[in-house]
Write an enzyme that holds these catalytic residues in place. Structure first.
Site, PDB file in Angstrom:
ATOM      1  N   PRO A 118       0.779  -1.234   0.000  1.00  0.00           N
ATOM      2  CA  PRO A 118       0.000   0.000   0.000  1.00  0.00           C
ATOM      3  C   PRO A 118       0.816   1.292   0.000  1.00  0.00           C
ATOM      4  O   PRO A 118       0.518   2.219  -0.747  1.00  0.00           O
ATOM      5  CB  PRO A 118      -0.857  -0.139   1.266  1.00  0.00           C
ATOM      6  N   GLY A 147      -6.837   3.188   2.016  1.00  0.00           N
ATOM      7  CA  GLY A 147      -5.816   2.175   1.782  1.00  0.00           C
ATOM      8  C   GLY A 147      -4.457   2.777   1.491  1.00  0.00           C
ATOM      9  O   GLY A 147      -3.719   3.178   2.402  1.00  0.00           O
ATOM     10  N   CYS A 148      -4.123   2.862   0.207  1.00  0.00           N
ATOM     11  CA  CYS A 148      -2.780   3.290  -0.169  1.00  0.00           C
ATOM     12  C   CYS A 148      -2.507   4.747   0.159  1.00  0.00           C
ATOM     13  O   CYS A 148      -1.374   5.112   0.448  1.00  0.00           O
ATOM     14  CB  CYS A 148      -2.547   3.005  -1.649  1.00  0.00           C
ATOM     15  N   VAL A 149      -3.536   5.604   0.121  1.00  0.00           N
ATOM     16  CA  VAL A 149      -3.334   6.998   0.524  1.00  0.00           C
ATOM     17  C   VAL A 149      -2.996   7.065   2.008  1.00  0.00           C
ATOM     18  O   VAL A 149      -1.997   7.682   2.416  1.00  0.00           O
ATOM     19  CB  VAL A 149      -4.578   7.848   0.207  1.00  0.00           C
ATOM     20  N   SER A 152       0.435   5.696   2.814  1.00  0.00           N
ATOM     21  CA  SER A 152       1.492   6.600   2.366  1.00  0.00           C
ATOM     22  C   SER A 152       1.592   7.819   3.271  1.00  0.00           C
ATOM     23  O   SER A 152       2.698   8.304   3.558  1.00  0.00           O
ATOM     24  CB  SER A 152       1.239   7.034   0.918  1.00  0.00           C
TER      25      SER A 152
END
Length: 206
Positions: A118, A147-149, A152
């Site tokens: 992610p 998720g990936c946001v 990060s």
């Protein structure tokens, strides 16, 4: 959400945005733009809004980085993420679904990170690339918010960048996780602003 509890416990403090600024666009690829694959919800609206943000970042000469999920053609790098979401293995280097949407096509000099987890930071050169360019405040757009946001953003904060999540430029396939994640990031990890407010704050900060 009981915001009073968070406030009483000291969460949600404001943080000043400070130059130099950078922009990270997380996984705005065809597969996440397509509700028949990984998309849905407000992701198309977020992609549309990010076009203006990207244009402004380029005008202001900010470092810009994009991320894509890319697995090896032979699945040699399959991992826990792909075990949990097996469809991720369809995202290959030459797959249309893994290509960045045409509206946000990277320009020369912009970094494109390939990842299999992610976070756009985990196991990539992104942190070093941003550090070499002196980035202090990192504006974040992309999908999915929960998720990936979010992954990060947490890593950006952990690595010493001040994340600024641009609310109309992040999207998710469902509104519940989207709204909950924006609230959570605002309380613990990041500044959370609309595109107009974020660009205004950056301009005022220099």
């Amino acid at each position: 959400m009981n915001e009073e509890v968070y406030a009483r416990q000291g969460f949600g403090a404001d943080m000043a945005v400070a130059p130099p600024f950078g922009l990270l666009i997380v996984d705005f690829v065809n597969g996440f733009a397509d509700p028949g694959i990984f998309g849905g919800g407000n992701i198309p609206d977020a992609i549309a809004a990010t076009q203006g943000l990207l244009q402004e970042a380029r005008r202001r000469c900010w470092p810009v980085a994009h991320s894509r999920i890319v697995f090896a053609d032979d699945d040699a790098d399959q991992n826990i993420f792909s075990r949990k979401v097996p469809g991720m293995l369809t995202l290959k280097e030459d797959s249309l679904a893994s290509a960045i949407v045409p509206e946000l096509k990277p320009a020369a000099g912009e970094l494109v990170i390939r990842k299999t987890v992610p976070s756009a930071f985990f196991g990539t050169t992104l942190a070093a690339w941003l550090t070499q360019r002196g980035v202090s405040t990192l504006l974040v757009a992309g999908c999915v918010t929960s998720g990936c946001v979010r992954a990060s953003v947490v890593d950006a904060m952990s690595l010493g960048f001040t994340p600024l999540v641009v609310t109309d430029c992040v999207g998710d396939r469902a509104s519940g996780p989207h709204e909950a994640s924006l609230f959570d990031m605002q309380q613990k990890y990041a500044m959370v602003m609309s595109c107009e407010s974020a660009l205004g704050a950056c301009a005022m900060a220099g």
